[in-house]
Design an enzyme around this catalytic site. Sequence first.
Site, PDB file in Angstrom:
ATOM      1  N   SER A  15       0.855  -1.184   0.203  1.00 31.33           N
ATOM      2  CA  SER A  15       0.086  -0.122   0.075  1.00 31.33           C
ATOM      3  C   SER A  15       0.927   1.185   0.036  1.00 31.33           C
ATOM      4  O   SER A  15       1.621   1.533  -1.021  1.00 31.33           O
ATOM      5  CB  SER A  15      -0.923  -0.062   1.165  1.00 31.33           C
ATOM      6  OG  SER A  15      -2.024   1.090   1.175  1.00 31.33           O
TER       7      SER A  15
ATOM      8  N   ASP B 276      -1.955   5.953  -4.318  1.00 30.05           N
ATOM      9  CA  ASP B 276      -0.567   5.415  -3.959  1.00 30.05           C
ATOM     10  C   ASP B 276      -0.487   4.305  -4.586  1.00 30.05           C
ATOM     11  O   ASP B 276      -0.951   4.025  -5.929  1.00 30.05           O
ATOM     12  CB  ASP B 276      -1.166   5.023  -2.445  1.00 30.05           C
ATOM     13  CG  ASP B 276      -2.350   4.028  -2.227  1.00 30.05           C
ATOM     14  OD1 ASP B 276      -3.164   3.678  -3.005  1.00 30.05           O
ATOM     15  OD2 ASP B 276      -2.450   3.319  -1.011  1.00 30.05           O
TER      16      ASP B 276
ATOM     17  N   ASP C 124      -1.122   1.048  -4.610  1.00 32.32           N
ATOM     18  CA  ASP C 124      -1.878  -0.135  -5.190  1.00 32.32           C
ATOM     19  C   ASP C 124      -3.426   0.672  -5.413  1.00 32.32           C
ATOM     20  O   ASP C 124      -4.406  -0.248  -5.493  1.00 32.32           O
ATOM     21  CB  ASP C 124      -2.171  -1.076  -3.982  1.00 32.32           C
ATOM     22  CG  ASP C 124      -2.806  -0.590  -2.700  1.00 32.32           C
ATOM     23  OD1 ASP C 124      -2.535   0.548  -2.467  1.00 32.32           O
ATOM     24  OD2 ASP C 124      -3.296  -1.660  -2.084  1.00 32.32           O
TER      25      ASP C 124
ATOM     26  N   ASP D 183      -5.787   2.447  -4.087  1.00 32.30           N
ATOM     27  CA  ASP D 183      -7.030   2.370  -3.180  1.00 32.30           C
ATOM     28  C   ASP D 183      -7.009   3.759  -2.430  1.00 32.30           C
ATOM     29  O   ASP D 183      -8.304   3.976  -1.964  1.00 32.30           O
ATOM     30  CB  ASP D 183      -7.029   1.104  -2.283  1.00 32.30           C
ATOM     31  CG  ASP D 183      -6.116   1.257  -1.283  1.00 32.30           C
ATOM     32  OD1 ASP D 183      -5.032   1.907  -1.440  1.00 32.30           O
ATOM     33  OD2 ASP D 183      -6.130   0.362  -0.487  1.00 32.30           O
TER      34      ASP D 183
END
Length: 482
Positions: A100, A244, A246, A248
Site C-alpha cells: 500500500s 498510492d 495499489d 485504493d
Amino acid sequence: MTLIKSISGIYGTIGGRPGDTLNPLDIVRLTSAFAQYVHGRKMVVGRDGRMSGLMVRNIVVGTLMGLGYDVIDIGYASTPTTELAVRMVGADGGIVITASHNHSQWNGLKLLNHNGEFLTPYDGKEMLALAETENFCYANIQHLGQLTIDETFNQRHIDAVLNLKLVDVDAIRKRHFRVCVDTINSVGGIILPQLFQALGVDFEILNGECTGAFAHKPEPTENNLLGIIGRMKQEHFDLGIVVDSDVDRLAFICEDGTMFGEEYTLVSIADYVLSHTPGNAVSDLSSTRALRDVTLQRGGQYFASAVGEVNITAEMKEVDAIIGGDGNGGVIYPECHYGRDALVGIALFLSSLAQRQCTISQLRATFPDYQIAKNSIDLNPDTDVDAILKKVKDRFSKDKSAHISETDGLKIDFPDRWVHLRKSNTEPVVRVYSEALSIEQADHLGNELMHYFYNMQKDLVLNKFGLNNNLISHNYRTSQAL
C-alpha cells in the site's frame, strides 16, 4: 527490519531473518496458512509495481499450486481490481501483493475472501494461528494446481466503473477536463490512462512508469507531492489526481496547486452520492467530522467504525450505508463493491464537478472547513500501548466536556475538536490524529497528547525497573485551549 500482521494484511521489509521480515520462508508459511484456511480450489493473485513484486509473486503462486490451487494471475493490478476479479471469476479467495502506502523496501500480502473483501478479524486471527503451527499438507503430483494468466481485468474494472448509474460519462466528456496525475511509479500508471481515455479526459501522467522505484514517498500527503503541486502551478489543469501504489487511496489538488484535502475526498464524493440517493454514511473514528455534517444535511445518518477497511465495511453492512470510507482518501461505494477504490472515486468526483459546472476549489468551499493534523509516535518493541492509553483516559475522563470512546484505541471528543490515539495496523507506530477549526488548534491538541504519551511512556519504563522518576512531572497540565 519489520514484519507486521494485522486486519489490513501482512506487511514487512524485504530481506533479513525468518520471523522478522517478509522473506521467502515467511511468504511460503503465510500463503500456505491462508490457502489451507480458505480450503478452496481457485485463487486470484495480483500485484502492484514494487521491485520485489515478481519475487513475492513467484513464491505465492508456486505455493498455491503446491497446495492444489488453480491460480489466476492477473498481473499488474490495483487492489480494487483484484477484489473485483475474485468475484468475477468465482474464486475462493485472492492475494494482493502490495504494501500500500509503505516505502519501496516494504511489500505485503492483502488477503481476500470469496467476496473479494478483507478477512474479518476472527478469520485473520485463526489464519495466523494456523501459520504458527505449520501444519500444512501439500498436494501430490496428480493434484498440483494449474496457472492461468489473465490480464483483462483492468478493462473489466473500468467497464464496471463506467456502468455505475451515478457515473455521468456524457457530462464528463462535455466538460473536457484536463488533469495532471501522479501514479507513483506503480500500477496506477497502467490503469488510470485507460480510465481517462474511456471518460474523454485529457491527462498528463507524472511518475507513470510501473518500475516500483518510487519517485517520492508513496503516501499521498502534501509533503510528498511537491512535484505535482509545482506542475499544477506551472500549467493550467482543472485538477490534480494522486493515488498510492495499489490505487485504493485517492487525493485531489485544486486548480491553483493547493491541496483539496485528503479528508475531503470521501466528503465530496459522499455529498454527491447522497444528493442523488439519500441514505447512511460511514467513516472511521480518525476521519473528519465533515462527513457527519454533510450526511445529516442530506437527511441521512452518520456512523463511525474502528479504523481498517474491514471494520468500515462491516459497519456499512450493519447500518445499510450507501457510501463509506476513510479520511486517507479511501472511497467505498457498495454499488460497485465493498472495497476502497480510487477509480470509482475519480469517476464519481468528475461526475460531480461536471454536473455542478464549478471548479474544484469552488466545490471545496461548499463543505464545512475543518483542519486535521496527522502525527505518529514511533514505538519500541516493549512499549505497553494499552497501559499508556489507560492513563491518558484516566486523565481526560475528569473533563465533563469530553466524550471518550475506546472502540479503537482512545478517542477524546470535545465539542469543537477531537483527538484519536491508536496503534497502527500497518506500521510500528501510534497514530495521533487531531481535528479542530484551525490547523493551529489541531496541531496544539495533537502535540499536547503526544507529549502526555511520551511522559507516560517514560514513567512506565522507570517503574518497570523500580526507579524513582524525579525528573518527570506528574502534574502535567493541558493548555487552556482544552
